[in-house]
Design an enzyme around this catalytic site. Structure first.
Site, PDB file in Angstrom:
ATOM      1  N   ASP A  13      18.819  22.868 -96.002  1.00 59.17           N
ATOM      2  CA  ASP A  13      18.609  21.557 -95.378  1.00 59.17           C
ATOM      3  C   ASP A  13      18.359  21.639 -93.881  1.00 59.17           C
ATOM      4  O   ASP A  13      18.718  20.733 -93.120  1.00 59.17           O
ATOM      5  CB  ASP A  13      19.800  20.619 -95.657  1.00 59.17           C
ATOM      6  CG  ASP A  13      20.043  20.442 -97.140  1.00 59.17           C
ATOM      7  OD1 ASP A  13      19.056  20.473 -97.894  1.00 59.17           O
ATOM      8  OD2 ASP A  13      21.211  20.270 -97.537  1.00 59.17           O
ATOM      9  N   LYS A  16      13.161  22.471 -93.612  1.00 57.76           N
ATOM     10  CA  LYS A  16      12.036  23.310 -94.060  1.00 57.76           C
ATOM     11  C   LYS A  16      10.845  22.463 -94.496  1.00 57.76           C
ATOM     12  O   LYS A  16       9.691  22.800 -94.229  1.00 57.76           O
ATOM     13  CB  LYS A  16      12.477  24.209 -95.229  1.00 57.76           C
ATOM     14  CG  LYS A  16      13.571  25.195 -94.860  1.00 57.76           C
ATOM     15  CD  LYS A  16      14.035  25.993 -96.063  1.00 57.76           C
ATOM     16  CE  LYS A  16      14.777  25.180 -97.084  1.00 57.76           C
ATOM     17  NZ  LYS A  16      16.077  24.649 -96.642  1.00 57.76           N
ATOM     18  N   GLY A  40      15.802  20.097-101.994  1.00 62.53           N
ATOM     19  CA  GLY A  40      15.322  18.759-101.646  1.00 62.53           C
ATOM     20  C   GLY A  40      14.678  18.859-100.277  1.00 62.53           C
ATOM     21  O   GLY A  40      15.371  19.015 -99.283  1.00 62.53           O
ATOM     22  N   HIS A  41      13.353  18.853-100.229  1.00 66.09           N
ATOM     23  CA  HIS A  41      12.621  19.042 -98.969  1.00 66.09           C
ATOM     24  C   HIS A  41      11.984  17.725 -98.552  1.00 66.09           C
ATOM     25  O   HIS A  41      11.118  17.201 -99.264  1.00 66.09           O
ATOM     26  CB  HIS A  41      11.560  20.137 -99.128  1.00 66.09           C
ATOM     27  CG  HIS A  41      12.154  21.483 -99.414  1.00 66.09           C
ATOM     28  ND1 HIS A  41      11.408  22.612 -99.632  1.00 66.09           N
ATOM     29  CD2 HIS A  41      13.448  21.891 -99.496  1.00 66.09           C
ATOM     30  CE1 HIS A  41      12.208  23.642 -99.844  1.00 66.09           C
ATOM     31  NE2 HIS A  41      13.455  23.218 -99.774  1.00 66.09           N
ATOM     32  N   GLN A 224      16.593  26.562-100.153  1.00 65.22           N
ATOM     33  CA  GLN A 224      17.968  26.921 -99.796  1.00 65.22           C
ATOM     34  C   GLN A 224      18.006  27.585 -98.410  1.00 65.22           C
ATOM     35  O   GLN A 224      17.182  27.271 -97.575  1.00 65.22           O
ATOM     36  CB  GLN A 224      18.614  27.810-100.881  1.00 65.22           C
ATOM     37  CG  GLN A 224      18.942  27.069-102.176  1.00 65.22           C
ATOM     38  CD  GLN A 224      17.774  26.817-103.074  1.00 65.22           C
ATOM     39  OE1 GLN A 224      17.025  27.714-103.413  1.00 65.22           O
ATOM     40  NE2 GLN A 224      17.575  25.578-103.472  1.00 65.22           N
TER      41      GLN A 224
HETATM   42  P1  GDP Z   1      15.088  21.038 -96.129  1.00 60.67           P
HETATM   43  O1  GDP Z   1      15.807  21.128 -97.427  1.00 60.67           O
HETATM   44  O2  GDP Z   1      15.295  22.244 -95.274  1.00 60.67           O
HETATM   45  O3  GDP Z   1      13.634  20.705 -96.290  1.00 60.67           O
HETATM   46  O4  GDP Z   1      15.750  19.824 -95.319  1.00 60.67           O
HETATM   47  P2  GDP Z   1      16.153  18.381 -95.925  1.00 60.67           P
HETATM   48  O5  GDP Z   1      14.923  17.591 -96.137  1.00 60.67           O
HETATM   49  O6  GDP Z   1      17.084  18.534 -97.061  1.00 60.67           O
HETATM   50  O7  GDP Z   1      17.025  17.815 -94.735  1.00 60.67           O
HETATM   51  C1  GDP Z   1      16.515  17.681 -93.449  1.00 60.67           C
HETATM   52  C2  GDP Z   1      16.638  16.200 -93.038  1.00 60.67           C
HETATM   53  O8  GDP Z   1      16.473  16.082 -91.651  1.00 60.67           O
HETATM   54  C3  GDP Z   1      15.597  15.303 -93.654  1.00 60.67           C
HETATM   55  O9  GDP Z   1      16.137  14.032 -93.844  1.00 60.67           O
HETATM   56  C4  GDP Z   1      14.498  15.261 -92.571  1.00 60.67           C
HETATM   57  O10 GDP Z   1      13.706  14.083 -92.645  1.00 60.67           O
HETATM   58  C5  GDP Z   1      15.330  15.285 -91.340  1.00 60.67           C
HETATM   59  N1  GDP Z   1      14.714  15.938 -90.164  1.00 60.67           N
HETATM   60  C6  GDP Z   1      13.909  17.030 -90.114  1.00 60.67           C
HETATM   61  N2  GDP Z   1      13.645  17.351 -88.834  1.00 60.67           N
HETATM   62  C7  GDP Z   1      14.281  16.445 -88.071  1.00 60.67           C
HETATM   63  C8  GDP Z   1      14.427  16.264 -86.656  1.00 60.67           C
HETATM   64  O11 GDP Z   1      13.926  17.014 -85.848  1.00 60.67           O
HETATM   65  N3  GDP Z   1      15.199  15.218 -86.240  1.00 60.67           N
HETATM   66  C9  GDP Z   1      15.808  14.363 -87.097  1.00 60.67           C
HETATM   67  N4  GDP Z   1      16.537  13.393 -86.610  1.00 60.67           N
HETATM   68  N5  GDP Z   1      15.706  14.519 -88.447  1.00 60.67           N
HETATM   69  C10 GDP Z   1      14.966  15.547 -88.906  1.00 60.67           C
HETATM   70  P1  IMO Z   2      17.228  23.063 -99.785  1.00 61.41           P
HETATM   71  O1  IMO Z   2      16.027  23.838-100.259  1.00 61.41           O
HETATM   72  C1  IMO Z   2      21.548  22.878 -99.380  1.00 61.41           C
HETATM   73  C2  IMO Z   2      23.938  24.709-102.574  1.00 61.41           C
HETATM   74  C3  IMO Z   2      24.758  23.782-103.427  1.00 61.41           C
HETATM   75  C4  IMO Z   2      25.941  24.679-103.738  1.00 61.41           C
HETATM   76  C5  IMO Z   2      25.265  26.047-103.921  1.00 61.41           C
HETATM   77  C6  IMO Z   2      24.988  26.410-105.356  1.00 61.41           C
HETATM   78  O2  IMO Z   2      17.057  21.592 -99.843  1.00 61.41           O
HETATM   79  O3  IMO Z   2      17.686  23.570 -98.458  1.00 61.41           O
HETATM   80  P2  IMO Z   2      23.155  25.616-107.110  1.00 61.41           P
HETATM   81  O4  IMO Z   2      22.877  24.272-107.693  1.00 61.41           O
HETATM   82  O5  IMO Z   2      22.003  26.216-106.375  1.00 61.41           O
HETATM   83  O6  IMO Z   2      23.737  26.578-108.092  1.00 61.41           O
HETATM   84  O7  IMO Z   2      24.317  25.347-106.022  1.00 61.41           O
HETATM   85  O8  IMO Z   2      24.050  25.983-103.194  1.00 61.41           O
HETATM   86  N1  IMO Z   2      22.494  24.379-102.498  1.00 61.41           N
HETATM   87  C7  IMO Z   2      21.903  23.821-101.435  1.00 61.41           C
HETATM   88  N2  IMO Z   2      22.434  23.373-100.272  1.00 61.41           N
HETATM   89  N3  IMO Z   2      20.220  22.834 -99.573  1.00 61.41           N
HETATM   90  C8  IMO Z   2      19.677  23.300-100.726  1.00 61.41           C
HETATM   91  O9  IMO Z   2      18.345  23.385-100.900  1.00 61.41           O
HETATM   92  C9  IMO Z   2      20.529  23.797-101.735  1.00 61.41           C
HETATM   93  N4  IMO Z   2      20.337  24.299-102.966  1.00 61.41           N
HETATM   94  C10 IMO Z   2      21.540  24.665-103.410  1.00 61.41           C
HETATM   95  O10 IMO Z   2      25.136  22.630-102.707  1.00 61.41           O
HETATM   96  O11 IMO Z   2      26.783  24.768-102.623  1.00 61.41           O
HETATM   97 MG    MG Z   3      17.198  20.009 -98.547  1.00 62.41          MG
END
Ligand code: GDP
Ligand code: IMO
Ligand code: MG
Length: 428
Positions: A13, A16, A40-41, A224
């Site tokens: 998270d 990415k 979840g991207h 991840q």
């Molecule tokens: P990922 O799994 O690495 O793709 O990241 P996620 O989408 O799960 O979580 C990142 C969150 O931060 C999302 O809600 C994005 O919209 C948000 N985000 C990404 N870059 C920025 C930033 O520079 N500032 C803020 N405030 N939010 C951001």
């Molecule tokens: P993105 O790509 C954050 C975490 C779960 C748990 C552990 C194992 O959005 O960054 P699993 O279901 O993979 O067996 O769970 O890994 N986890 C993540 N945490 N971002 C993710 O993906 C994750 N995918 C798995 O919360 O701790």
């Molecule tokens: Mg994510």
């Protein structure tokens, strides 16, 4: 001809999705290589939010090719739902979306065992996403998994489904007291899923290499994060794949020499979802403030993310493991308004200070972070377009991270939208 890898430098998270979306502008092909719909991207385009789980974030760019590589585990039901949702929002898939024949499938019993095993562990649970990821990878390694290609040979599919379901039913009923599954129903539903996704199925290892050799720019999209890596992370509180650089080769069929750049996506602080050690976690008002301002709630499960300061011991470890040569620093805007900002530069345990990330969970849980403190800033930075226009204190923080890691920034992200970004170096 160029290949860049974008991966998470923390516990996932990091942002990415946004980073891949931005660099896809210069890419021709985007490939997911590990994990599944546990990811979840988030991509935000002109205020509209999209959350990608299995499908590469490059799908948001018209005309770019998107591939799910062999290293990904696929729940076909979830894939079909995601394709349909995106199509309903006007995204096209025809001729530009492909799924590896070699990718393993997530079966109904994987999801049941994932959830059951977590429930049984009680307070010792990993906090998985409950998507069946771990059990599917376990079957892959145990050499009893089903692959996408099995969906297209009725005899093979039936034999494998019946063999597996009959076996897991014994365990489910006798050991866990769970309801058995009907193998015929599982067979029929997977046959149907196979038909629906057939137009996208391909021998992607050859396809990716061909595209690379034709001179295309390939973006490998990590899921991840480094510390969730089954080998290098905080085992057993990890996912069941390799989100680090190694996974990008086994999970696509590309050879290591193809890779030009490795972009580590790094949040300006740290978050983690699920259980396991987190040395810089803040279980106080400051942690709550990071969660509130940063909107730190899971994109896949909606769970509140645990929050804490940036950990440079962990980040240096991530740099070493994957050969990160660019950092994409995200969510710097979230730190606006904090009086003091801390960065962990060492760990103290049993009277000793060290700078390596230990394998022992007990040490990780009981160490004390050594912090360097920075003065904060109050100016709104979300609209800043040039690095020099950042407040002096923000620059000091950003420079410190860069110098400690010894790498350049690819970008600094200051908000959720594509526009809210300072691009410093191109990765293609
Ligand atoms: P990922 O799994 O690495 O793709 O990241 P996620 O989408 O799960 O979580 C990142 C969150 O931060 C999302 O809600 C994005 O919209 C948000 N985000 C990404 N870059 C920025 C930033 O520079 N500032 C803020 N405030 N939010 C951001
Ligand atoms: P993105 O790509 C954050 C975490 C779960 C748990 C552990 C194992 O959005 O960054 P699993 O279901 O993979 O067996 O769970 O890994 N986890 C993540 N945490 N971002 C993710 O993906 C994750 N995918 C798995 O919360 O701790
Ligand atoms: Mg994510």
């Amino acid at each position: 001809m160029s290949c860049s890898l974008v991966l998470g430098a923390q516990w996932g998270d990091e942002g990415k999705g946004k980073v891949v979306d931005l660099f896809t502008e210069e890419a021709d092909v985007v490939v997911r290589f590990s994990g599944g719909h546990n990811a979840g991207h988030t991509v935000v385009i002109k205020g509209e939010k999209y959350i990608l789980h299995l499908i590469p974030s490059g799908i948001m760019h018209d005309g770019k090719v998107n591939i799910i590589g062999n290293g990904v585990v696929i729940d076909p039901e979830a894939l079909i739902e995601e394709i349909n949702d995106l199509k309903a929002r006007g995204i096209s898939f025809e001729g530009r979306f492909f799924v590896s024949k070699r990718a393993h499938l997530i079966m109904p019993y994987h999801k049941i065992f994932d959830k059951h095993s977590e429930a049984k562990k009680g307070s010792k649970k990993i906090g998985t996403t409950g998507r069946g990821i771990g059990p599917s990878y376990a079957d892959k390694m145990a050499r009893v998994g089903l692959r996408v290609c099995d969906l297209y040979d009725e005899e093979v599919l039936k034999e494998k489904v019946f063999q597996n379901v009959e076996e897991v039913n014994l365990i489910a009923e006798r050991i866990h007291g769970l309801e058995p599954l009907n193998p015929q129903e599982v067979f029929e539903s997977y046959k149907k899923y196979g038909e629906i996704i057939k137009p996208y199925v391909a021998e992607t290892s050859y396809m990716i290499n061909k595209l690379y050799n034709e001179g295309k720019n390939i973006m490998l999209e990590g899921a991840q994060g480094t510390l969730l890596d089954v080998d290098h992370g905080t085992y057993p509180f990890v996912t069941s794949s390799n989100p680090t650089a190694g996974g990008a080769f086994t999970g696509t069929g590309l050879a290591p020499q193809s890779l030009n750049n490795v972009v580590g996506v790094l949040k300006a602080y740290t978050t983690r979802v699920g259980s396991g050690p987190f040395p810089t976690e803040l279980e106080d008002e400051t942690g709550q403030r990071l969660r509130d301002v940063g909107g730190e709630y899971g994109a896949t499960t909606g769970r509140p993310r645990r929050c804490g300061w940036l950990d440079l011991v962990a980040t240096k470890y991530a740099k070493m493991l994957s050969g990160i040569n660019y950092i994409a620093l995200t969510k710097l805007d979230v730190l606006t308004g904090f009086d003091k900002i801390k960065v962990c530069v060492g760990y103290e345990y049993n009277g000793k200070v060290f700078e390596t990330f230990p394998p022992e969970i007990k040490i990780l849980e009981n160490l004390t972070p050594v912090y360097k403190e920075f003065d904060g800033w109050t100016e709104d930075i979300t609209k800043v377009k040039r690095y020099n226009d950042l407040p002096e204190n923000a620059k000091k923080y950003v420079e410190f991270i860069k110098n400690e890691l010894g790498v350049e920034y690819a970008l600094i992200s200051l908000g959720t939208d594509r526009e809210e970004t300072i691009i410093l170096n191109k990765v293609f």
